[in-house]
Design an enzyme around this catalytic site. Structure first.
Site, PDB file in Angstrom:
ATOM      1  N   TYR A 113      53.371 -20.969 -19.269  1.00 16.72           N
ATOM      2  CA  TYR A 113      52.451 -20.581 -18.120  1.00 16.72           C
ATOM      3  C   TYR A 113      51.966 -19.236 -17.925  1.00 16.72           C
ATOM      4  O   TYR A 113      53.109 -18.176 -18.325  1.00 16.72           O
ATOM      5  CB  TYR A 113      52.970 -21.094 -16.888  1.00 16.72           C
ATOM      6  N   ASP A 144      49.440  -8.555  -6.625  1.00 12.33           N
ATOM      7  CA  ASP A 144      48.686  -9.937  -6.999  1.00 12.33           C
ATOM      8  C   ASP A 144      47.749  -9.910  -5.501  1.00 12.33           C
ATOM      9  O   ASP A 144      48.108 -10.980  -4.450  1.00 12.33           O
ATOM     10  CB  ASP A 144      49.711 -10.971  -6.815  1.00 12.33           C
ATOM     11  N   ASP A 183      46.484 -19.282 -14.557  1.00 11.85           N
ATOM     12  CA  ASP A 183      46.357 -19.052 -13.248  1.00 11.85           C
ATOM     13  C   ASP A 183      45.011 -18.389 -13.314  1.00 11.85           C
ATOM     14  O   ASP A 183      44.707 -17.174 -13.678  1.00 11.85           O
ATOM     15  CB  ASP A 183      47.504 -18.078 -12.549  1.00 11.85           C
ATOM     16  N   ASP A 208      43.160 -17.912 -10.190  1.00 12.14           N
ATOM     17  CA  ASP A 208      43.039 -17.379  -9.033  1.00 12.14           C
ATOM     18  C   ASP A 208      41.653 -18.424  -8.366  1.00 12.14           C
ATOM     19  O   ASP A 208      41.815 -19.492  -8.403  1.00 12.14           O
ATOM     20  CB  ASP A 208      42.457 -16.154  -8.944  1.00 12.14           C
ATOM     21  N   HIS A 260      44.655 -23.423 -13.251  1.00 13.47           N
ATOM     22  CA  HIS A 260      44.387 -24.058 -11.764  1.00 13.47           C
ATOM     23  C   HIS A 260      43.518 -23.024 -11.052  1.00 13.47           C
ATOM     24  O   HIS A 260      43.516 -21.851 -11.235  1.00 13.47           O
ATOM     25  CB  HIS A 260      45.803 -24.261 -11.279  1.00 13.47           C
ATOM     26  N   GLU A 285      42.017 -21.909  -7.041  1.00 15.62           N
ATOM     27  CA  GLU A 285      42.494 -22.379  -5.571  1.00 15.62           C
ATOM     28  C   GLU A 285      41.465 -22.151  -4.644  1.00 15.62           C
ATOM     29  O   GLU A 285      40.423 -21.606  -4.790  1.00 15.62           O
ATOM     30  CB  GLU A 285      43.840 -21.407  -5.547  1.00 15.62           C
ATOM     31  N   CYS A 327      49.167 -13.187  -2.629  1.00 12.87           N
ATOM     32  CA  CYS A 327      50.153 -14.137  -3.070  1.00 12.87           C
ATOM     33  C   CYS A 327      50.436 -15.400  -2.257  1.00 12.87           C
ATOM     34  O   CYS A 327      50.432 -15.508  -1.115  1.00 12.87           O
ATOM     35  CB  CYS A 327      51.512 -13.347  -3.214  1.00 12.87           C
ATOM     36  N   ARG A 362      44.454 -26.141  -6.772  1.00 11.38           N
ATOM     37  CA  ARG A 362      45.530 -25.571  -5.932  1.00 11.38           C
ATOM     38  C   ARG A 362      45.074 -25.473  -4.664  1.00 11.38           C
ATOM     39  O   ARG A 362      44.042 -24.780  -4.319  1.00 11.38           O
ATOM     40  CB  ARG A 362      46.102 -24.230  -6.672  1.00 11.38           C
ATOM     41  N   GLU A 419      50.685 -25.467  -2.944  1.00 12.38           N
ATOM     42  CA  GLU A 419      51.315 -24.231  -2.921  1.00 12.38           C
ATOM     43  C   GLU A 419      51.973 -24.175  -1.754  1.00 12.38           C
ATOM     44  O   GLU A 419      51.897 -24.583  -0.465  1.00 12.38           O
ATOM     45  CB  GLU A 419      50.338 -23.014  -3.208  1.00 12.38           C
ATOM     46  N   ASN A 473      55.580 -25.520  -7.352  1.00 11.64           N
ATOM     47  CA  ASN A 473      55.645 -24.077  -7.986  1.00 11.64           C
ATOM     48  C   ASN A 473      57.128 -23.721  -7.320  1.00 11.64           C
ATOM     49  O   ASN A 473      57.467 -23.451  -6.242  1.00 11.64           O
ATOM     50  CB  ASN A 473      54.818 -23.314  -7.162  1.00 11.64           C
TER      51      ASN A 473
END
Length: 296
Positions: A43, A58, A85, A87, A113, A115, A123, A158, A188, A210
């Site tokens: 990942y 982040d 990721d 975002d 993924h 989100e 974050c 996500r 999440e 996660n």
């Protein structure tokens, strides 16, 4: 796409391990270490790219190109399927999402993924998150699915809705995301094990947990996650956190003692490093390929 496509490899890994343990690899060297340790998938964390490659928080600061650089470095040397990721898709329009998907496929990723946070994202385990409407996130998913140039490339949704709207609304969103084409789900900041089972029962697609440290989610074991119908256990920054603590310790010792003698036993040896990056094979090839040019 070829039988060796990263997406196909990721899907195959899901059938071999339950739950599939996916470890974050902050760079190409860590990807090789994960491969040697026997993991079947790896990942690339958005927070990891920000902190590890850029020294930034982040908070949506990293760009698509920042992430693509790290993807290519990893996939160039490691054959394990890489989940990335993405975002919110690196932009506000469907075309940004589409470009992200196409670019990550070209860079060798197995899947991503995306989100449902707003552009000024945080974050996932921090307070004061904000999310877009269910309809806007559905559009993101549809754009991602439509942009796939490899049918095996994984589109995972996500949702950060649990902390914002509660469990029922988060499950309702998850169902809409799956209906829009998301093939896997990443709920999440889950706080209770039973919640995973509720998501799994509601959407009937593979669920990712996660298991990040120092966040909202307890450090559930793989046995516990399996009992809750979790298909994937993600450890996004575990090795990165340990690496940082080890580096900090060595820097302090060197500064205070003027020598590394007291920490030498904690270090990876030269031989161990060379083995992990196949140094000796490269050196042998160098000798074989260029031996004649060295003869005078």
């Amino acid at each position: 796409m070829s039988l060796h496509s990263p997406g196909k490899a990721f899907r195959a890994a899901l059938t071999k391990e339950n739950p599939l343990q996916i470890v974050g690899t902050i760079n190409a060297n860590h990807a090789l270490l994960a491969q040697r340790a026997g993991y079947q998938a790896i990942y690339l964390s958005g927070g990891g790219v920000a902190a590890g490659s850029l020294g930034l928080p982040d908070l949506g600061i990293s760009t698509l190109d920042d992430v693509l650089t790290d993807i290519r470095r990893i996939t160039d040397v490691c054959s394990l399927p890489l989940l990335v990721d993405a975002d919110i898709g690196f932009g506000s329009s469907a075309f940004n999402v589409a470009r992200t998907v196409k670019s990550m496929i070209k860079a060798g990723a197995a899947g991503l993924h995306i989100e449902d946070q707003v552009g000024a994202k945080r974050c996932g385990h921090r307070p004061n998150k904000a999310i877009v409407s269910k309809e806007e996130m559905v559009d993101r998913i549809r754009a991602a699915v439509d942009a796939k140039t490899d049918p095996d490339f994984v589109i995972m949704a996500r949702t950060d809705a649990l902390a914002v709207e509660g469990l029922d609304a988060a499950i309702e969103r998850a169902q809409a995301y799956v209906e829009a084409g998301a093939e896997m789900l990443f709920p999440e900041a889950i706080t209770e094990l039973a919640m995973y089972r509720q998501f799994a029962d509601a959407v009937q697609v593979p669920i990712l947990a996660n298991i990040t440290e120092f966040g909202a989610t307890p450090l559930f074991t793989t046995d516990e996650l399996r009992s809750a119908h979790v298909a994937m256990a993600l450890y996004p920054l575990s090795a990165f956190r340990a690496m940082n603590r080890a580096a900090e310790h060595v820097y302090n010792v060197l500064r205070q003692e003027g020598t590394q003698k007291s920490v030498i036993d904690t270090m990876q040896t030269r031989n161990e490093l060379y083995e992990s990056i196949n140094y000796y094979q490269y050196e042998e090839k160098l000798d074989n390929l260029f031996a004649r040019s060295q003869v005078k």
